[in-house]
Design a protein around this motif. Sequence first.
Motif, PDB file in Angstrom:
ATOM      1  N   LEU A 108      10.238 -33.280   1.564  1.00  0.00           N
ATOM      2  CA  LEU A 108      11.088 -34.016  -0.292  1.00  0.00           C
ATOM      3  C   LEU A 108      11.585 -32.680  -1.132  1.00  0.00           C
ATOM      4  O   LEU A 108      10.936 -31.185  -0.863  1.00  0.00           O
ATOM      5  N   LEU A 109      12.448 -32.949  -1.170  1.00  0.00           N
ATOM      6  CA  LEU A 109      13.435 -32.229  -1.924  1.00  0.00           C
ATOM      7  C   LEU A 109      13.924 -32.985  -2.884  1.00  0.00           C
ATOM      8  O   LEU A 109      14.045 -34.087  -3.729  1.00  0.00           O
ATOM      9  N   ILE A 110      13.023 -32.075  -4.748  1.00  0.00           N
ATOM     10  CA  ILE A 110      13.416 -32.879  -5.723  1.00  0.00           C
ATOM     11  C   ILE A 110      13.778 -31.514  -7.134  1.00  0.00           C
ATOM     12  O   ILE A 110      12.931 -30.519  -6.652  1.00  0.00           O
ATOM     13  N   ASP A 111      14.146 -32.682  -7.139  1.00  0.00           N
ATOM     14  CA  ASP A 111      14.559 -31.496  -9.159  1.00  0.00           C
ATOM     15  C   ASP A 111      13.575 -31.787  -9.846  1.00  0.00           C
ATOM     16  O   ASP A 111      12.577 -32.364  -9.573  1.00  0.00           O
ATOM     17  N   ILE A 112      13.716 -30.644 -11.541  1.00  0.00           N
ATOM     18  CA  ILE A 112      12.696 -30.983 -12.046  1.00  0.00           C
ATOM     19  C   ILE A 112      12.978 -31.697 -13.236  1.00  0.00           C
ATOM     20  O   ILE A 112      11.540 -32.898 -13.426  1.00  0.00           O
ATOM     21  N   ASN A 113      13.751 -31.292 -13.426  1.00  0.00           N
ATOM     22  CA  ASN A 113      14.144 -32.356 -14.978  1.00  0.00           C
ATOM     23  C   ASN A 113      14.817 -34.212 -14.503  1.00  0.00           C
ATOM     24  O   ASN A 113      15.776 -34.038 -14.208  1.00  0.00           O
ATOM     25  N   MET A 114      13.948 -35.353 -14.918  1.00  0.00           N
ATOM     26  CA  MET A 114      14.040 -36.151 -14.652  1.00  0.00           C
ATOM     27  C   MET A 114      13.504 -37.024 -15.497  1.00  0.00           C
ATOM     28  O   MET A 114      12.927 -37.169 -16.125  1.00  0.00           O
ATOM     29  N   PRO A 115      14.679 -38.228 -15.780  1.00  0.00           N
ATOM     30  CA  PRO A 115      13.763 -39.380 -16.644  1.00  0.00           C
ATOM     31  C   PRO A 115      12.978 -39.936 -16.022  1.00  0.00           C
ATOM     32  O   PRO A 115      12.280 -39.706 -14.772  1.00  0.00           O
ATOM     33  N   LEU A 116      11.920 -40.589 -16.835  1.00  0.00           N
ATOM     34  CA  LEU A 116      10.379 -40.993 -16.359  1.00  0.00           C
ATOM     35  C   LEU A 116       9.645 -40.168 -15.897  1.00  0.00           C
ATOM     36  O   LEU A 116       8.655 -40.636 -16.810  1.00  0.00           O
ATOM     37  N   THR A 176       2.313 -33.248  -8.342  1.00  0.00           N
ATOM     38  CA  THR A 176       1.438 -33.667  -9.383  1.00  0.00           C
ATOM     39  C   THR A 176       0.348 -35.043  -8.707  1.00  0.00           C
ATOM     40  O   THR A 176      -0.171 -34.841  -7.884  1.00  0.00           O
ATOM     41  N   GLU A 177       1.352 -35.886  -8.881  1.00  0.00           N
ATOM     42  CA  GLU A 177       0.624 -37.299  -8.029  1.00  0.00           C
ATOM     43  C   GLU A 177       0.570 -37.655  -6.857  1.00  0.00           C
ATOM     44  O   GLU A 177      -0.545 -38.412  -6.242  1.00  0.00           O
ATOM     45  N   MET A 178       1.270 -37.304  -6.884  1.00  0.00           N
ATOM     46  CA  MET A 178       1.418 -36.525  -4.681  1.00  0.00           C
ATOM     47  C   MET A 178      -0.179 -36.697  -3.867  1.00  0.00           C
ATOM     48  O   MET A 178      -0.469 -37.096  -2.722  1.00  0.00           O
ATOM     49  N   ARG A 179      -0.642 -35.068  -4.597  1.00  0.00           N
ATOM     50  CA  ARG A 179      -1.030 -34.599  -4.367  1.00  0.00           C
ATOM     51  C   ARG A 179      -2.264 -35.262  -3.920  1.00  0.00           C
ATOM     52  O   ARG A 179      -3.488 -34.746  -3.641  1.00  0.00           O
ATOM     53  N   LYS A 180      -2.530 -36.118  -5.369  1.00  0.00           N
ATOM     54  CA  LYS A 180      -4.318 -37.331  -5.396  1.00  0.00           C
ATOM     55  C   LYS A 180      -4.224 -38.176  -4.660  1.00  0.00           C
ATOM     56  O   LYS A 180      -4.839 -39.021  -4.692  1.00  0.00           O
ATOM     57  N   ILE A 181      -2.641 -38.596  -3.399  1.00  0.00           N
ATOM     58  CA  ILE A 181      -2.137 -39.616  -2.649  1.00  0.00           C
ATOM     59  C   ILE A 181      -2.804 -39.016  -1.388  1.00  0.00           C
ATOM     60  O   ILE A 181      -1.768 -38.039  -0.939  1.00  0.00           O
ATOM     61  N   VAL A 182      -3.232 -39.848  -0.663  1.00  0.00           N
ATOM     62  CA  VAL A 182      -4.577 -38.893   0.783  1.00  0.00           C
ATOM     63  C   VAL A 182      -2.632 -38.941   1.785  1.00  0.00           C
ATOM     64  O   VAL A 182      -2.260 -38.250   2.032  1.00  0.00           O
ATOM     65  N   GLU A 183      -2.142 -40.354   2.190  1.00  0.00           N
ATOM     66  CA  GLU A 183      -1.316 -39.757   2.238  1.00  0.00           C
ATOM     67  C   GLU A 183       0.205 -38.853   2.430  1.00  0.00           C
ATOM     68  O   GLU A 183       1.159 -38.678   3.278  1.00  0.00           O
ATOM     69  N   LEU A 184       0.154 -38.794   0.926  1.00  0.00           N
ATOM     70  CA  LEU A 184       1.246 -37.636   0.574  1.00  0.00           C
ATOM     71  C   LEU A 184       0.811 -36.194   0.631  1.00  0.00           C
ATOM     72  O   LEU A 184       1.615 -35.440   0.110  1.00  0.00           O
ATOM     73  N   ALA A 185      -0.968 -36.491   0.525  1.00  0.00           N
ATOM     74  CA  ALA A 185      -1.302 -35.309  -0.458  1.00  0.00           C
ATOM     75  C   ALA A 185      -0.977 -33.533   0.766  1.00  0.00           C
ATOM     76  O   ALA A 185      -0.733 -32.557   0.321  1.00  0.00           O
ATOM     77  N   ASP A 186      -0.447 -33.576   2.224  1.00  0.00           N
ATOM     78  CA  ASP A 186       0.154 -32.852   3.332  1.00  0.00           C
ATOM     79  C   ASP A 186       1.544 -32.337   3.453  1.00  0.00           C
ATOM     80  O   ASP A 186       2.402 -31.444   3.833  1.00  0.00           O
ATOM     81  N   THR A 187       2.002 -33.556   2.086  1.00  0.00           N
ATOM     82  CA  THR A 187       3.904 -33.762   2.401  1.00  0.00           C
ATOM     83  C   THR A 187       4.050 -32.428   2.578  1.00  0.00           C
ATOM     84  O   THR A 187       3.852 -31.516   0.720  1.00  0.00           O
ATOM     85  N   ALA A 188       5.345 -31.373   2.649  1.00  0.00           N
ATOM     86  CA  ALA A 188       6.054 -30.406   2.750  1.00  0.00           C
ATOM     87  C   ALA A 188       7.305 -30.892   1.483  1.00  0.00           C
ATOM     88  O   ALA A 188       8.155 -31.931   1.567  1.00  0.00           O
ATOM     89  N   VAL A 189       6.679 -29.544   0.162  1.00  0.00           N
ATOM     90  CA  VAL A 189       7.814 -30.462  -0.509  1.00  0.00           C
ATOM     91  C   VAL A 189       8.945 -29.382  -1.221  1.00  0.00           C
ATOM     92  O   VAL A 189       8.105 -28.083  -1.474  1.00  0.00           O
ATOM     93  N   VAL A 190       9.856 -28.982  -1.228  1.00  0.00           N
ATOM     94  CA  VAL A 190      10.583 -27.807  -2.102  1.00  0.00           C
ATOM     95  C   VAL A 190      11.031 -28.305  -3.589  1.00  0.00           C
ATOM     96  O   VAL A 190      11.807 -29.747  -3.458  1.00  0.00           O
TER      97      VAL A 190
END
Lengths: 141, 151
Positions: free
Chosen positions: A53-61, A69-83
Amino acid sequence: MALQVLVVDDSGVMRSMVTKAVKMCGLDIAEIHKAKNGLEALELMRHEAIDLLLIDINMPLMNGEEVVTEMRKIVELADTAVVVISSEGSAARVHRLQDLDASFIKKPFNPSQLREILDSLIDDRDKVETVHDTADSSLSF
Amino acid sequence: MTQQTQASVSDVIAEAVERSFSDTAFMTAVPGEDLSPDEVAWTSSCVEFSGPLKGRMTLRLSSSLLPELAANIMGEDDLPSVEDQIDALGEMVNIICGVILPGINEGDDVYRIDSPHTPPTASAESKHNFEMNFAVDEGYAQLILAVDEGL
Protein backbone atom coordinates in the motif's frame (compact mmCIF):
# COMPACT_ATOMS: atom_id res chain seq x y z
CA MET A 1 5.68 -13.35 -6.78
CA ALA A 2 4.15 -10.42 -8.65
CA LEU A 3 2.85 -7.76 -6.30
CA GLN A 4 -0.65 -6.40 -5.98
CA VAL A 5 -0.20 -2.70 -5.27
CA LEU A 6 -2.69 -0.10 -4.05
CA VAL A 7 -2.05 3.65 -4.50
CA VAL A 8 -4.22 5.97 -2.39
CA ASP A 9 -4.33 9.73 -2.87
CA ASP A 10 -7.15 12.25 -3.21
CA SER A 11 -5.27 13.95 -6.05
CA GLY A 12 -5.56 12.24 -9.43
CA VAL A 13 -2.26 13.80 -10.49
CA MET A 14 -0.48 12.34 -7.45
CA ARG A 15 -2.07 8.90 -7.97
CA SER A 16 -0.66 8.95 -11.49
CA MET A 17 2.73 10.20 -10.28
CA VAL A 18 3.08 7.45 -7.67
CA THR A 19 1.86 4.83 -10.16
CA LYS A 20 4.50 6.02 -12.64
CA ALA A 21 7.22 5.84 -9.96
CA VAL A 22 6.17 2.31 -8.95
CA LYS A 23 6.24 1.15 -12.58
CA MET A 24 9.71 2.69 -13.04
CA CYS A 25 11.06 0.88 -9.95
CA GLY A 26 11.44 -2.35 -11.88
CA LEU A 27 9.59 -4.49 -9.34
CA ASP A 28 7.47 -7.42 -10.47
CA ILE A 29 4.01 -5.85 -10.40
CA ALA A 30 0.82 -7.84 -11.08
CA GLU A 31 -1.61 -4.92 -10.88
CA ILE A 32 -1.75 -1.38 -9.53
CA HIS A 33 -5.11 -0.52 -7.97
CA LYS A 34 -6.08 3.04 -7.10
CA ALA A 35 -8.30 4.64 -4.47
CA LYS A 36 -9.03 8.29 -3.84
CA ASN A 37 -9.56 8.19 -0.07
CA GLY A 38 -8.99 6.04 2.98
CA LEU A 39 -12.50 4.59 3.16
CA GLU A 40 -12.35 3.52 -0.48
CA ALA A 41 -8.94 1.95 0.18
CA LEU A 42 -10.14 -0.09 3.16
CA GLU A 43 -13.17 -1.26 1.20
CA LEU A 44 -10.97 -2.31 -1.74
CA MET A 45 -8.55 -4.17 0.56
CA ARG A 46 -11.43 -6.21 1.96
CA HIS A 47 -11.92 -7.73 -1.51
CA GLU A 48 -8.42 -7.66 -3.05
CA ALA A 49 -5.30 -9.21 -1.54
CA ILE A 50 -2.98 -6.20 -1.54
CA ASP A 51 0.74 -6.79 -0.93
CA LEU A 52 1.86 -3.17 -0.91
CA LEU A 53 0.00 0.00 0.00
CA LEU A 54 1.32 3.44 -0.95
CA ILE A 55 -0.77 6.09 0.74
CA ASP A 56 -0.87 9.87 1.12
CA ILE A 57 -1.29 11.46 4.56
CA ASN A 58 -3.58 14.41 3.98
CA MET A 59 -6.88 13.19 2.59
CA PRO A 60 -10.52 13.95 3.31
CA LEU A 61 -12.76 11.47 5.18
CA MET A 62 -9.87 9.45 6.64
CA ASN A 63 -6.21 10.41 6.55
CA GLY A 64 -3.36 8.04 5.75
CA GLU A 65 -2.31 7.55 9.35
CA GLU A 66 -5.89 6.67 10.37
CA VAL A 67 -6.10 4.13 7.53
CA VAL A 68 -2.90 2.38 8.64
CA THR A 69 -4.05 2.40 12.28
CA GLU A 70 -7.34 0.79 11.20
CA MET A 71 -5.54 -1.76 8.99
CA ARG A 72 -3.35 -2.95 11.83
CA LYS A 73 -6.51 -3.90 13.77
CA ILE A 74 -7.75 -6.14 10.95
CA VAL A 75 -6.09 -9.55 10.99
CA GLU A 76 -6.04 -9.95 7.20
CA LEU A 77 -4.43 -6.51 6.69
CA ALA A 78 -2.18 -6.38 9.74
CA ASP A 79 0.93 -7.51 7.86
CA THR A 80 0.42 -5.56 4.62
CA ALA A 81 3.52 -3.59 3.62
CA VAL A 82 2.82 0.15 3.82
CA VAL A 83 4.67 3.20 2.53
CA VAL A 84 3.27 6.56 3.57
CA ILE A 85 4.00 9.42 1.18
CA SER A 86 3.93 13.03 2.33
CA SER A 87 5.52 16.41 1.81
CA GLU A 88 5.55 16.85 5.61
CA GLY A 89 8.11 14.65 7.34
CA SER A 90 8.50 15.73 10.95
CA ALA A 91 10.30 13.29 13.26
CA ALA A 92 7.14 12.97 15.37
CA ARG A 93 5.15 11.82 12.36
CA VAL A 94 7.84 9.40 11.20
CA HIS A 95 8.03 7.86 14.69
CA ARG A 96 4.26 7.42 14.81
CA LEU A 97 4.38 5.65 11.44
CA GLN A 98 7.25 3.42 12.54
CA ASP A 99 5.14 2.40 15.53
CA LEU A 100 2.51 1.34 13.00
CA ASP A 101 5.14 -0.68 11.10
CA ALA A 102 4.88 1.64 8.10
CA SER A 103 7.70 3.12 6.03
CA PHE A 104 7.79 6.76 5.05
CA ILE A 105 9.00 8.63 1.99
CA LYS A 106 9.03 12.40 1.70
CA LYS A 107 8.20 14.19 -1.52
CA PRO A 108 9.95 14.83 -3.80
CA PHE A 109 11.38 11.39 -4.48
CA ASN A 110 12.66 9.64 -7.56
CA PRO A 111 12.03 6.01 -8.57
CA SER A 112 15.39 4.78 -7.27
CA GLN A 113 14.73 6.25 -3.82
CA LEU A 114 11.33 4.57 -3.80
CA ARG A 115 12.90 1.29 -4.93
CA GLU A 116 15.37 1.39 -2.03
CA ILE A 117 12.52 1.69 0.46
CA LEU A 118 10.43 -0.98 -1.25
CA ASP A 119 13.38 -3.39 -1.38
CA SER A 120 14.02 -3.13 2.35
CA LEU A 121 10.31 -3.37 3.10
CA ILE A 122 9.79 -6.41 0.90
CA ASP A 123 12.99 -8.07 2.20
CA ASP A 124 11.69 -7.67 5.74
CA ARG A 125 8.32 -9.17 4.77
CA ASP A 126 10.04 -12.09 2.99
CA LYS A 127 12.07 -12.82 6.11
CA VAL A 128 8.92 -12.85 8.21
CA GLU A 129 7.19 -15.10 5.67
CA THR A 130 10.18 -17.47 5.60
CA VAL A 131 10.06 -17.76 9.38
CA HIS A 132 6.32 -18.43 9.22
CA ASP A 133 6.80 -21.00 6.40
CA THR A 134 9.48 -22.82 8.38
CA ALA A 135 7.26 -22.85 11.42
CA ASP A 136 4.34 -24.12 9.33
CA SER A 137 6.36 -26.92 7.71
CA SER A 138 7.77 -28.03 11.06
CA LEU A 139 4.22 -28.21 12.34
CA SER A 140 3.17 -30.39 9.42
CA PHE A 141 5.72 -33.11 10.21
CA MET B 1 16.78 40.33 7.81
CA THR B 2 20.54 40.02 7.30
CA GLN B 3 22.22 39.48 3.94
CA GLN B 4 23.33 36.09 5.26
CA THR B 5 19.71 35.08 5.91
CA GLN B 6 18.74 36.33 2.46
CA ALA B 7 21.54 34.28 0.88
CA SER B 8 20.77 31.13 2.83
CA VAL B 9 17.04 31.31 2.02
CA SER B 10 17.95 31.77 -1.65
CA ASP B 11 20.15 28.65 -1.48
CA VAL B 12 17.31 26.66 0.08
CA ILE B 13 14.87 27.84 -2.62
CA ALA B 14 17.29 27.03 -5.45
CA GLU B 15 18.01 23.53 -4.16
CA ALA B 16 14.34 22.77 -3.48
CA VAL B 17 13.14 23.91 -6.92
CA GLU B 18 15.93 22.10 -8.78
CA ARG B 19 15.35 18.82 -6.92
CA SER B 20 11.56 18.97 -7.12
CA PHE B 21 11.54 19.57 -10.88
CA SER B 22 14.15 16.89 -11.44
CA ASP B 23 12.71 14.13 -9.22
CA THR B 24 9.04 14.80 -9.90
CA ALA B 25 8.91 15.93 -13.52
CA PHE B 26 12.30 14.96 -14.97
CA MET B 27 12.84 18.61 -15.93
CA THR B 28 15.93 20.71 -15.33
CA ALA B 29 15.45 23.98 -13.45
CA VAL B 30 18.52 26.22 -13.39
CA PRO B 31 18.48 29.37 -11.22
CA GLY B 32 19.68 32.54 -12.90
CA GLU B 33 19.90 36.09 -11.58
CA ASP B 34 20.22 37.50 -15.08
CA LEU B 35 17.02 35.87 -16.33
CA SER B 36 14.34 38.41 -17.17
CA PRO B 37 11.21 36.53 -18.13
CA ASP B 38 9.03 39.65 -18.23
CA GLU B 39 7.29 38.85 -21.51
CA VAL B 40 6.32 35.34 -20.52
CA ALA B 41 2.69 34.19 -20.32
CA TRP B 42 2.50 32.62 -16.88
CA THR B 43 0.30 30.08 -15.20
CA SER B 44 0.48 30.33 -11.42
CA SER B 45 -0.39 28.26 -8.38
CA CYS B 46 -0.14 29.32 -4.75
CA VAL B 47 -0.19 27.69 -1.31
CA GLU B 48 -0.73 29.39 2.04
CA PHE B 49 1.30 27.99 4.92
CA SER B 50 1.31 28.38 8.69
CA GLY B 51 3.46 27.18 11.56
CA PRO B 52 6.72 28.72 12.75
CA LEU B 53 6.66 30.62 9.45
CA LYS B 54 3.46 32.04 8.05
CA GLY B 55 2.88 33.27 4.53
CA ARG B 56 2.39 32.03 1.01
CA MET B 57 4.38 30.55 -1.83
CA THR B 58 3.61 31.03 -5.50
CA LEU B 59 5.04 29.07 -8.39
CA ARG B 60 4.71 30.64 -11.83
CA LEU B 61 5.53 28.59 -14.89
CA SER B 62 5.64 29.50 -18.58
CA SER B 63 2.20 28.42 -19.77
CA SER B 64 3.85 26.70 -22.75
CA LEU B 65 5.57 24.28 -20.32
CA LEU B 66 2.43 23.28 -18.46
CA PRO B 67 1.41 20.33 -20.69
CA GLU B 68 4.95 18.88 -20.52
CA LEU B 69 5.12 19.33 -16.75
CA ALA B 70 1.80 17.54 -16.22
CA ALA B 71 2.59 14.74 -18.68
CA ASN B 72 5.98 14.12 -17.05
CA ILE B 73 4.60 14.16 -13.50
CA MET B 74 1.76 11.82 -14.43
CA GLY B 75 3.82 9.57 -16.71
CA GLU B 76 1.32 9.90 -19.53
CA ASP B 77 2.02 9.92 -23.25
CA ASP B 78 -1.27 11.62 -24.02
CA LEU B 79 -1.82 15.29 -23.30
CA PRO B 80 -3.30 15.64 -19.79
CA SER B 81 -6.52 17.64 -19.44
CA VAL B 82 -6.28 21.35 -18.64
CA GLU B 83 -7.61 20.56 -15.15
CA ASP B 84 -4.83 18.01 -14.59
CA GLN B 85 -2.26 20.50 -15.90
CA ILE B 86 -3.35 23.07 -13.30
CA ASP B 87 -3.42 20.39 -10.58
CA ALA B 88 0.09 19.29 -11.55
CA LEU B 89 1.39 22.82 -11.04
CA GLY B 90 -0.41 22.89 -7.69
CA GLU B 91 1.21 19.63 -6.62
CA MET B 92 4.59 21.01 -7.64
CA VAL B 93 4.26 24.14 -5.48
CA ASN B 94 3.01 21.99 -2.60
CA ILE B 95 6.06 19.71 -2.88
CA ILE B 96 8.48 22.64 -3.17
CA CYS B 97 6.89 24.33 -0.16
CA GLY B 98 7.28 21.13 1.89
CA VAL B 99 11.01 21.19 1.19
CA ILE B 100 11.64 24.91 1.62
CA LEU B 101 9.94 25.58 4.97
CA PRO B 102 11.89 23.04 7.08
CA GLY B 103 14.98 24.01 5.08
CA ILE B 104 14.72 27.63 6.23
CA ASN B 105 14.16 26.89 9.91
CA GLU B 106 16.17 23.64 10.05
CA GLY B 107 14.04 22.40 12.93
CA ASP B 108 11.58 19.59 13.28
CA ASP B 109 8.63 21.93 13.14
CA VAL B 110 5.28 20.99 11.71
CA TYR B 111 3.73 23.21 9.05
CA ARG B 112 0.24 23.29 7.71
CA ILE B 113 0.21 23.74 3.95
CA ASP B 114 -3.22 24.48 2.54
CA SER B 115 -4.52 23.22 -0.79
CA PRO B 116 -3.05 24.90 -3.87
CA HIS B 117 -5.13 27.58 -5.58
CA THR B 118 -4.77 30.13 -8.33
CA PRO B 119 -3.44 33.31 -6.69
CA PRO B 120 -5.27 36.62 -7.00
CA THR B 121 -3.78 38.98 -9.58
CA ALA B 122 -2.77 41.60 -7.02
CA SER B 123 -0.69 39.97 -4.32
CA ALA B 124 -0.77 41.25 -0.76
CA GLU B 125 2.29 42.99 0.64
CA SER B 126 4.39 40.85 2.97
CA LYS B 127 7.12 41.54 5.46
CA HIS B 128 9.74 39.48 3.62
CA ASN B 129 9.66 38.55 -0.04
CA PHE B 130 11.97 36.28 -1.97
CA GLU B 131 11.74 35.90 -5.70
CA MET B 132 13.87 33.63 -7.82
CA ASN B 133 13.85 32.93 -11.55
CA PHE B 134 14.72 29.61 -13.15
CA ALA B 135 15.33 28.51 -16.70
CA VAL B 136 13.28 25.34 -17.27
CA ASP B 137 13.75 23.57 -20.59
CA GLU B 138 12.43 26.03 -23.22
CA GLY B 139 10.73 28.30 -20.69
CA TYR B 140 10.87 29.75 -17.23
CA ALA B 141 9.71 29.22 -13.68
CA GLN B 142 9.50 31.80 -10.94
CA LEU B 143 9.24 31.04 -7.23
CA ILE B 144 7.88 33.76 -4.98
CA LEU B 145 8.02 33.24 -1.23
CA ALA B 146 6.17 35.77 0.93
CA VAL B 147 6.72 35.45 4.67
CA ASP B 148 4.42 37.45 6.95
CA GLU B 149 5.57 36.02 10.30
CA GLY B 150 8.50 34.02 11.63
CA LEU B 151 11.63 35.41 10.02
